[in-house]
Scaffold this motif. Structure first.
Motif, PDB file in Angstrom:
ATOM      1  N   TRP A  72      16.216  -3.810   3.168  1.00 31.79           N
ATOM      2  CA  TRP A  72      15.868  -3.654   4.660  1.00 31.79           C
ATOM      3  C   TRP A  72      15.301  -4.975   5.138  1.00 31.79           C
ATOM      4  O   TRP A  72      15.570  -5.791   6.101  1.00 31.79           O
ATOM      5  N   VAL A  73      14.160  -5.315   4.282  1.00 32.12           N
ATOM      6  CA  VAL A  73      13.343  -6.461   4.747  1.00 32.12           C
ATOM      7  C   VAL A  73      14.284  -7.928   4.732  1.00 32.12           C
ATOM      8  O   VAL A  73      14.401  -8.605   5.780  1.00 32.12           O
ATOM      9  N   GLY A 122      14.503   3.083  -6.662  1.00 32.21           N
ATOM     10  CA  GLY A 122      15.582   3.170  -5.457  1.00 32.21           C
ATOM     11  C   GLY A 122      14.918   2.778  -4.203  1.00 32.21           C
ATOM     12  O   GLY A 122      15.405   2.198  -3.310  1.00 32.21           O
ATOM     13  N   THR A 123      13.712   3.446  -3.857  1.00 26.55           N
ATOM     14  CA  THR A 123      12.765   3.041  -2.935  1.00 26.55           C
ATOM     15  C   THR A 123      12.588   1.588  -2.754  1.00 26.55           C
ATOM     16  O   THR A 123      12.539   0.957  -1.548  1.00 26.55           O
ATOM     17  N   TRP A 124      12.210   0.833  -4.019  1.00 29.94           N
ATOM     18  CA  TRP A 124      11.780  -0.570  -3.672  1.00 29.94           C
ATOM     19  C   TRP A 124      13.118  -1.407  -3.393  1.00 29.94           C
ATOM     20  O   TRP A 124      13.110  -2.207  -2.731  1.00 29.94           O
ATOM     21  N   ILE A 125      14.398  -0.921  -3.983  1.00 34.74           N
ATOM     22  CA  ILE A 125      15.681  -1.683  -3.778  1.00 34.74           C
ATOM     23  C   ILE A 125      15.869  -1.652  -2.085  1.00 34.74           C
ATOM     24  O   ILE A 125      16.177  -2.295  -1.405  1.00 34.74           O
ATOM     25  N   VAL A 154       0.704  -1.257   0.002  1.00 32.90           N
ATOM     26  CA  VAL A 154      -0.006  -0.106   0.199  1.00 32.90           C
ATOM     27  C   VAL A 154       0.907   1.178   0.083  1.00 32.90           C
ATOM     28  O   VAL A 154       0.584   2.085  -0.709  1.00 32.90           O
ATOM     29  N   VAL A 155       1.900   1.511   0.810  1.00 37.96           N
ATOM     30  CA  VAL A 155       2.876   2.268   0.736  1.00 37.96           C
ATOM     31  C   VAL A 155       3.415   2.682  -0.663  1.00 37.96           C
ATOM     32  O   VAL A 155       3.505   3.861  -1.014  1.00 37.96           O
ATOM     33  N   MET A 156       4.105   1.621  -1.198  1.00 30.27           N
ATOM     34  CA  MET A 156       4.555   1.678  -2.220  1.00 30.27           C
ATOM     35  C   MET A 156       3.754   2.054  -3.544  1.00 30.27           C
ATOM     36  O   MET A 156       4.011   2.961  -4.314  1.00 30.27           O
ATOM     37  N   ARG A 157       2.387   1.610  -3.460  1.00 27.62           N
ATOM     38  CA  ARG A 157       1.417   2.182  -4.336  1.00 27.62           C
ATOM     39  C   ARG A 157       1.267   3.488  -4.252  1.00 27.62           C
ATOM     40  O   ARG A 157       0.923   4.293  -5.352  1.00 27.62           O
TER      41      ARG A 157
END
Length: 255
Positions: A54-55, A46-49, A21-24
């Motif tokens: 992190w996960v 970059g955010t997805w990477i 949800v946050v990424m969408r």
């Protein structure tokens, strides 16, 4: 059946859903900015990477028992909160982050906090299975679910009109409730400064996949509060403040 199985599955599913949800939401907000397509793609990828790394890092460390060591000061699980906290503050005060935050529909930053209702139900289920102490649930001293319950009506009001006083109140109250349960969680850990001595101690937070309670869910709650407060600060003196300042958008950032 292993009593940890159901809470583990539910927590993992909720963590993945919140990330999605946050990424969408970020994807939709980026489309509203004046950034070039290339810059939007760089931020998105970059955010997805960063999120994936992190996960994965938290998961690997947890599987290898890193967060199960409560002898350090601060206890290692605290690092799962401190690192994202510093990261969110840095993003919120950066030029790019500030531009994105100003573009976000204010009610998204509030409405997404409603996931905390489900977190409270998960904690309560873990308590019933004797995995967590009672003080970490709404039957004890954890009132964080109020933030989730308030998030829905507050977000609905913000959909119609920008109300800075309401935004400020909600975020301060939400942060205080979050700080309360974080302190309870820390003081329930088997450390030298443990305050709550009832059983069981709060060791579940150091196990996989329960580490994502702090590393993902608490981190998202903190991030939403930080970004919402930063937005309040950025918009507080806007000449056009009022209904017109609220960017369009559905209740959830999925449309």
């Amino acid at each position: 059946m292993n009593p940890k199985l159901l809470p583990a599955v539910l927590l993992s599913a909720l963590s993945l859903l919140c990330i999605a949800v946050v990424m969408r939401g970020l994807q939709l907000v980026l489309r509203r900015t004046a950034f070039t397509a290339a810059r939007r793609n760089r931020i998105w990828i970059g955010t997805w990477i960063l999120v994936t790394a992190w996960v994965a890092l938290i998961g690997v460390l947890a599987i290898n028992g890193f967060f199960a060591d409560f002898s350090t000061i601060p206890p290692r699980p605290v690092l799962m909160i401190l690192i994202p906290l510093l990261g969110f503050i840095a993003i919120a005060f950066s030029a790019t982050g500030s531009e994105i935050i100003k573009t976000m529909p204010p009610h998204w930053l509030v409405g997404m906090q409603s996931f905390r209702i489900l977190v409270e139900l998960l904690l309560w289920r873990a308590f019933l299975d004797n995995l967590l102490p009672i003080q970490m649930t709404f039957e004890g001293s954890n009132f964080d679910g109020l933030s989730g319950l308030l998030a829905v009506p507050v977000a609905m009001l913000l959909m119609r009109k920008w109300i800075p006083q309401l935004v400020l109140f909600f975020n301060i109250a939400g942060l205080l409730l979050l700080i309360n349960i974080l302190l309870i969680a820390i003081l329930s850990m088997p450390t030298r400064f443990r305050y709550f001595t009832n059983e069981p101690p709060n060791t579940l937070i150091g196990e996989f996949p329960f580490v994502y309670l702090g590393a993902v869910l608490v981190a998202i709650a903190l991030g939403l509060h930080i970004f919402s407060l930063r937005q309040w600060w950025l918009l507080r003196k806007e000449a056009t403040i009022g209904e017109g300042i609220v960017p369009a958008g559905g209740f959830w950032p999925m449309m």
